[in-house]
Design an enzyme around this catalytic site. Structure first.
Site, PDB file in Angstrom:
ATOM      1  N   HIS A  72       0.819  -1.215   0.000  1.00 50.83           N
ATOM      2  CA  HIS A  72       0.000   0.000   0.000  1.00 50.83           C
ATOM      3  C   HIS A  72       0.855   1.269   0.000  1.00 50.83           C
ATOM      4  CE1 HIS A  72       0.395  -0.150   4.508  1.00 50.83           C
ATOM      5  NE2 HIS A  72       0.332   1.159   4.382  1.00 50.83           N
ATOM      6  N   ASP A 117       0.008  -7.655   1.562  1.00 51.82           N
ATOM      7  CA  ASP A 117       0.477  -6.278   1.577  1.00 51.82           C
ATOM      8  C   ASP A 117       2.005  -6.266   1.589  1.00 51.82           C
ATOM      9  OD1 ASP A 117       0.575  -3.555   1.745  1.00 51.82           O
ATOM     10  OD2 ASP A 117      -0.168  -3.410   3.808  1.00 51.82           O
ATOM     11  N   SER A 207       4.195   2.429   8.180  1.00 50.76           N
ATOM     12  CA  SER A 207       3.929   1.422   7.152  1.00 50.76           C
ATOM     13  C   SER A 207       5.191   1.008   6.417  1.00 50.76           C
ATOM     14  CB  SER A 207       2.940   1.974   6.126  1.00 50.76           C
ATOM     15  OG  SER A 207       1.628   1.936   6.583  1.00 50.76           O
TER      16      SER A 207
END
Length: 251
Positions: A72, A117, A207
């Protein structure tokens, strides 16, 4: 050529049901909740994934010219403006900044499912590697970290969901949450693991950063609660996608 691709491989199917609470950990700066200052010398694989010169995500060095991050972070992003800053504890200065030349994210990742992911980025040039010390280890295919195993997360950040940004590297030591509790609390798939607790978790901007057991990366920061202090976080399970890394980056 600068490009981002979605690589199609014959791999285990990723989920089609979105978790009930999804808040990606991207942002203008890292946010580690309950962390303490860290030195890049102790976590030399840690790098800042930068979008147009600003910290956007974390990543980890897996070879002299490849980094591992979350899908992402790379999704729908112009890789021509991506750089990777390594070998520094300071988020926006020092070390070496290399331009990205190529990126691939898992073909079954979507913003709706959040499964698989995972992404890799190749840089133009090479990171300063000494005796492989700056390269994080990767688990064997299928490895699923057991409940209670001690793990460490690193990133650049502050100590509250809406607190001020910090410029120096932070880290916190936590434990992996058992799969039954992980599924109950977050609705995860086998390609995800949970770690952390109230007051000790990741937050926006973390992230793509590595979750390591010793010097082996078992997770990638993916998502969590809207208010970061309230619970642990969810990470991509690297062991279940190990073959994808090899097939895509040759690592």
């Amino acid at each position: 050529m600068l490009r981002v691709i979605v690589l199609v491989l014959s791999l285990p199917s990723c989920g089609v049901t979105a978790p009930s609470v999804v808040r990606f950990r991207t942002g203008g700066g890292g946010r580690i909740i309950g962390g303490t200052p860290a030195d890049i010398a102790d976590y030399p694989w840690m790098v800042s994934f930068q979008n147009a010169g600003s910290h956007f995500c974390g990543a980890s060095i897996i070879s002299s010219n490849w980094v591992l991050t979350a899908a992402h972070c790379l999704y729908d992003l112009n890789i021509a403006v991506v750089t990777v800053r390594a070998a520094t504890s300071i988020r926006d200065s020092g070390g070496v900044a290399l331009a990205a030349s190529y990126g691939a994210l898992h073909e079954r990742f979507s913003l709706e499912t959040v499964d698989c992911d995972i992404a890799v980025i190749q840089v133009d040039g090479s990171f300063p590697i000494v005796n492989n010390a700056e390269i994080v280890g990767l688990p064997v295919e299928g490895y699923d970290p057991p409940a209670g195993i001690a793990v460490t997360n690193t990133g650049w950040g502050n100590t509250a969901t809406e607190g001020p940004l910090a410029s120096s590297l932070m880290k916190f030591d936590i434990s992996v949450i058992g799969r039954v509790r992980c599924v109950f609390r977050f609705g995860v798939t086998d390609r995800m693991i949970c770690a952390g607790e109230f007051g000790r978790s990741t937050c926006y901007g973390d992230s793509g950063g590595p979750l390591v057991s010793g010097t082996t990366q078992v997770g990638i920061v993916s998502w969590g609660r809207e208010y970061c202090e309230t619970d642990g976080g969810v990470y991509t399970n690297v062991g279940t996608l190990r073959s994808w890394i090899t097939a895509t980056a040759g690592v």
